[in-house]
Design a protein around this motif. Structure first.
Motif, PDB file in Angstrom:
ATOM      1  N   PHE A 132      42.994  34.897  53.546  1.00 20.76           N
ATOM      2  CA  PHE A 132      42.510  35.912  52.753  1.00 20.76           C
ATOM      3  C   PHE A 132      43.644  36.161  52.152  1.00 20.76           C
ATOM      4  O   PHE A 132      45.110  36.541  52.112  1.00 20.76           O
ATOM      5  CB  PHE A 132      42.261  37.271  53.408  1.00 20.76           C
ATOM      6  N   ILE A 133      43.815  37.004  50.949  1.00 25.07           N
ATOM      7  CA  ILE A 133      44.515  37.443  50.250  1.00 25.07           C
ATOM      8  C   ILE A 133      45.065  38.376  49.877  1.00 25.07           C
ATOM      9  O   ILE A 133      44.284  38.969  48.958  1.00 25.07           O
ATOM     10  CB  ILE A 133      45.489  36.643  48.821  1.00 25.07           C
ATOM     11  N   GLY A 145      43.785  40.571  36.119  1.00 27.06           N
ATOM     12  CA  GLY A 145      42.600  40.432  34.860  1.00 27.06           C
ATOM     13  C   GLY A 145      43.096  39.953  33.371  1.00 27.06           C
ATOM     14  O   GLY A 145      41.576  39.575  33.272  1.00 27.06           O
ATOM     15  N   GLU A 146      43.859  39.653  33.260  1.00 22.79           N
ATOM     16  CA  GLU A 146      44.470  39.311  31.738  1.00 22.79           C
ATOM     17  C   GLU A 146      44.005  37.317  31.947  1.00 22.79           C
ATOM     18  O   GLU A 146      43.770  36.862  31.150  1.00 22.79           O
ATOM     19  CB  GLU A 146      45.966  39.522  32.080  1.00 22.79           C
ATOM     20  N   MET A 147      44.346  36.748  32.832  1.00 18.86           N
ATOM     21  CA  MET A 147      43.668  35.419  33.350  1.00 18.86           C
ATOM     22  C   MET A 147      42.063  35.639  32.924  1.00 18.86           C
ATOM     23  O   MET A 147      41.877  34.925  33.132  1.00 18.86           O
ATOM     24  CB  MET A 147      44.114  35.111  34.689  1.00 18.86           C
ATOM     25  N   LYS A 262      47.711  30.435  40.585  1.00 14.72           N
ATOM     26  CA  LYS A 262      48.453  31.373  40.619  1.00 14.72           C
ATOM     27  C   LYS A 262      48.653  32.255  42.035  1.00 14.72           C
ATOM     28  O   LYS A 262      49.281  33.028  41.578  1.00 14.72           O
ATOM     29  CB  LYS A 262      48.418  32.110  39.100  1.00 14.72           C
ATOM     30  N   MET A 263      47.397  32.445  42.170  1.00 18.50           N
ATOM     31  CA  MET A 263      47.085  33.179  43.826  1.00 18.50           C
ATOM     32  C   MET A 263      47.289  33.335  45.006  1.00 18.50           C
ATOM     33  O   MET A 263      46.277  33.158  46.026  1.00 18.50           O
ATOM     34  CB  MET A 263      45.264  33.759  43.550  1.00 18.50           C
ATOM     35  N   ALA A 264      47.962  31.770  44.753  1.00 20.62           N
ATOM     36  CA  ALA A 264      48.834  30.513  45.967  1.00 20.62           C
ATOM     37  C   ALA A 264      47.703  30.243  47.042  1.00 20.62           C
ATOM     38  O   ALA A 264      47.364  30.277  47.964  1.00 20.62           O
ATOM     39  CB  ALA A 264      49.119  32.282  46.762  1.00 20.62           C
ATOM     40  N   ILE A 265      46.220  29.880  46.020  1.00 15.22           N
ATOM     41  CA  ILE A 265      44.479  29.214  46.662  1.00 15.22           C
ATOM     42  C   ILE A 265      45.406  27.646  46.956  1.00 15.22           C
ATOM     43  O   ILE A 265      44.867  26.945  45.266  1.00 15.22           O
ATOM     44  CB  ILE A 265      43.602  29.750  46.101  1.00 15.22           C
ATOM     45  N   PRO A 266      45.164  27.650  47.120  1.00 15.98           N
ATOM     46  CA  PRO A 266      45.539  25.382  47.611  1.00 15.98           C
ATOM     47  C   PRO A 266      44.351  24.880  47.479  1.00 15.98           C
ATOM     48  O   PRO A 266      43.422  25.621  47.374  1.00 15.98           O
ATOM     49  CB  PRO A 266      46.045  25.272  49.306  1.00 15.98           C
ATOM     50  N   PRO A 267      44.705  24.070  46.469  1.00 17.62           N
ATOM     51  CA  PRO A 267      43.204  22.860  46.303  1.00 17.62           C
ATOM     52  C   PRO A 267      41.842  22.931  47.810  1.00 17.62           C
ATOM     53  O   PRO A 267      41.236  22.401  47.077  1.00 17.62           O
ATOM     54  CB  PRO A 267      43.713  21.645  45.883  1.00 17.62           C
ATOM     55  N   SER A 268      42.782  23.117  48.596  1.00 20.10           N
ATOM     56  CA  SER A 268      41.495  22.776  49.494  1.00 20.10           C
ATOM     57  C   SER A 268      40.921  23.619  49.985  1.00 20.10           C
ATOM     58  O   SER A 268      40.067  23.345  51.314  1.00 20.10           O
ATOM     59  CB  SER A 268      43.232  22.244  50.904  1.00 20.10           C
ATOM     60  N   GLU A 269      41.117  24.863  49.559  1.00 20.57           N
ATOM     61  CA  GLU A 269      40.597  26.305  49.805  1.00 20.57           C
ATOM     62  C   GLU A 269      39.251  26.073  48.193  1.00 20.57           C
ATOM     63  O   GLU A 269      40.105  25.672  47.368  1.00 20.57           O
ATOM     64  CB  GLU A 269      41.561  27.605  50.088  1.00 20.57           C
ATOM     65  N   GLU A 270      37.830  26.968  48.801  1.00 24.06           N
ATOM     66  CA  GLU A 270      37.716  27.044  47.638  1.00 24.06           C
ATOM     67  C   GLU A 270      37.631  29.389  47.777  1.00 24.06           C
ATOM     68  O   GLU A 270      37.851  29.579  48.702  1.00 24.06           O
ATOM     69  CB  GLU A 270      36.268  26.884  47.440  1.00 24.06           C
ATOM     70  N   ILE A 271      37.634  30.008  46.899  1.00 24.89           N
ATOM     71  CA  ILE A 271      37.578  31.442  46.741  1.00 24.89           C
ATOM     72  C   ILE A 271      36.013  31.664  46.073  1.00 24.89           C
ATOM     73  O   ILE A 271      34.871  30.921  46.202  1.00 24.89           O
ATOM     74  CB  ILE A 271      37.940  31.516  45.147  1.00 24.89           C
ATOM     75  N   TYR A 272      36.338  32.383  47.780  1.00 23.15           N
ATOM     76  CA  TYR A 272      34.009  33.162  47.760  1.00 23.15           C
ATOM     77  C   TYR A 272      34.022  34.388  47.304  1.00 23.15           C
ATOM     78  O   TYR A 272      33.472  35.132  46.543  1.00 23.15           O
ATOM     79  CB  TYR A 272      33.771  32.198  49.029  1.00 23.15           C
ATOM     80  N   SER A 273      35.277  35.126  47.139  1.00 23.48           N
ATOM     81  CA  SER A 273      34.485  36.429  46.417  1.00 23.48           C
ATOM     82  C   SER A 273      36.271  37.487  46.531  1.00 23.48           C
ATOM     83  O   SER A 273      37.715  36.844  47.175  1.00 23.48           O
ATOM     84  CB  SER A 273      34.401  37.530  47.694  1.00 23.48           C
ATOM     85  N   VAL A 274      36.293  38.575  45.350  1.00 24.64           N
ATOM     86  CA  VAL A 274      37.367  38.816  44.975  1.00 24.64           C
ATOM     87  C   VAL A 274      36.833  40.316  45.352  1.00 24.64           C
ATOM     88  O   VAL A 274      35.942  41.194  45.302  1.00 24.64           O
ATOM     89  CB  VAL A 274      37.925  38.779  43.187  1.00 24.64           C
ATOM     90  N   ILE A 275      37.031  40.889  46.548  1.00 23.38           N
ATOM     91  CA  ILE A 275      37.356  42.451  46.471  1.00 23.38           C
ATOM     92  C   ILE A 275      37.976  43.550  46.023  1.00 23.38           C
ATOM     93  O   ILE A 275      38.854  43.305  46.809  1.00 23.38           O
ATOM     94  CB  ILE A 275      36.471  42.670  47.786  1.00 23.38           C
ATOM     95  N   ALA A 276      37.329  44.059  45.142  1.00 23.54           N
ATOM     96  CA  ALA A 276      38.768  45.724  44.860  1.00 23.54           C
ATOM     97  C   ALA A 276      38.318  46.224  45.332  1.00 23.54           C
ATOM     98  O   ALA A 276      37.251  47.154  46.528  1.00 23.54           O
ATOM     99  CB  ALA A 276      37.802  45.718  43.476  1.00 23.54           C
ATOM    100  N   LEU A 277      39.027  46.765  45.893  1.00 24.90           N
ATOM    101  CA  LEU A 277      39.263  48.148  46.666  1.00 24.90           C
ATOM    102  C   LEU A 277      40.520  49.487  46.613  1.00 24.90           C
ATOM    103  O   LEU A 277      40.911  49.396  45.670  1.00 24.90           O
ATOM    104  CB  LEU A 277      39.550  47.508  47.949  1.00 24.90           C
ATOM    105  N   GLY A 278      39.872  50.545  46.645  1.00 20.62           N
ATOM    106  CA  GLY A 278      41.014  52.017  46.250  1.00 20.62           C
ATOM    107  C   GLY A 278      39.958  52.662  46.196  1.00 20.62           C
ATOM    108  O   GLY A 278      39.419  52.543  47.428  1.00 20.62           O
TER     109      GLY A 278
END
Ligand SMILES: Cc1cc2nc3c(=O)[nH]c(=O)nc-3n(C[C@H](O)[C@H](O)[C@H](O)COP(=O)(O)O)c2cc1C
Length: 304
Positions: A132-133, A145-147, A262-278
């Motif tokens: 988790f990041i 967002g800009e990326m 840039k989000m500190a996710i190494p190549p050994s991991e895949e991204i599965y969700s981005v959860i916006a919160l507030g």
């Protein structure tokens, strides 16, 4: 951190054998009328400890408390049928994707709590291969967002070209054409608003985010990460927070290794969700409706 050994206290063990029956790895056997851990290297799922009426099983090093700071932790297991079903279903139906937030930041402790709650999800072979990041600050969401915007600017440039769409269709299927038909126009509009008016139609003004990744070598990384994600969404609602999954950001990150880096996710991991919160800036008075589904009820054993 889990250790590799389950310890069974022979003095406390009554030899009832429940742990031997429940163990998915058959790692425990009755020896001279007492349970013994005879096959180390099990899943370390902790079912043996959970079912032991004599509290004779210890999984050293495993924290029993999540260590939540934004709520009181209840440490008693809830027996089947002993929870408030209507409340639970109402919670599930009341969680909606939040697209309007207050400027107020979410305390970091609340975000850390959400991650801990996420880890109570099931995972394939108990691998818990998620990561988790946390992005606790709105400005950092804008960097992400800009990326993401950069990725969609390039994609829209490609998709706008009929020759590129045709070539892509000939070589790798119609996904670019599909994108053009379904998303091109709305993404172009959102990019224009982002660039010219500073409007955030990606994160909807959320002040924080949790990114959920999975180790590629885990047995079911996508399922694990998404189950943890659903826990986070429900817990966020219970904690008074709004949340929204941002699939557009996931898609961009998957295709751009630089963004993952840039989000500190190494190549050994895949991204599965981005959860916006507030902190939500809207109130919902009514529950979510859903299409009625008709499950296929099968009785193959009876030939139907
Ligand atoms: C995998 C996935 C990706 C999603 N991506 C986005 C997104 O990029 N932006 C957005 O505003 N909502 C996104 N959503 C939210 C859905 O639009 C929303 O869940 C759906 O409309 C049902 O509404 P509800 O969540 O309020 O019940 C996503 C949902 C899922 C499950």
């Amino acid at each position: 951190m889990l250790t590799e050994q389950v310890i069974i206290d022979r003095q406390k063990c009554t030899g009832c054998g429940v742990c031997t029956a429940i163990c998915p790895d058959r790692a425990i056997t009755l020896v001279d009328g007492r349970a013994e851990y005879t096959r180390p290297g099990c899943l370390l799922c902790g079912h043996c400890r959970a079912v032991c009426p004599a509290d004779a099983v210890v999984l050293p090093g495993e924290p029993l408390q999540l260590g939540l700071v934004s709520m009181t932790e209840k440490m008693e297991a809830v027996a089947p049928g002993k929870t408030n079903g209507p409340e639970l279903v109402a919670l599930m139906r009341s969680r909606r994707s939040c697209r309007k937030y207050r400027q107020q930041a979410v305390p970091l402790e609340a975000l850390v709590d959400l991650v801990k709650i996420g880890t109570t999800a099931p995972s394939g072979t108990n691998s818990q291969g998620w990561n988790f990041i946390i992005l606790p600050v709105r400005e950092d969401l804008l960097v992400l967002g800009e990326m993401v915007a950069g990725y969609y600017r390039r994609l829209n440039r490609l998709a706008a070209n009929p020759l590129v769409r045709w070539l892509a269709k000939c070589t790798s299927g119609d996904s670019l054409g599909l994108y053009y038909r379904n998303y091109f126009a709305s993404v172009a509009e959102a990019l224009r608003e982002w660039d010219e008016e500073g409007k955030d139609r990606l994160f909807h003004g959320a002040t924080a985010a949790i990114l959920v990744t999975g180790r590629k070598d885990a047995s079911c990384p996508a399922e694990d990460a998404l189950l943890a994600t659903q826990n986070i969404l429900l817990a966020a609602h219970a904690m008074g927070l709004g949340s929204c999954l941002i699939g557009f950001a996931v898609e961009a990150m998957r295709r751009m290794p630089a963004m993952k880096e840039k989000m500190a996710i190494p190549p050994s991991e895949e991204i599965y969700s981005v959860i916006a919160l507030g902190v939500p800036a809207v109130t919902y008075y009514r529950l979510a409706g859903r299409r009625v589904v008709t499950p296929r009820i099968l009785r193959p054993a009876s030939g139907k």
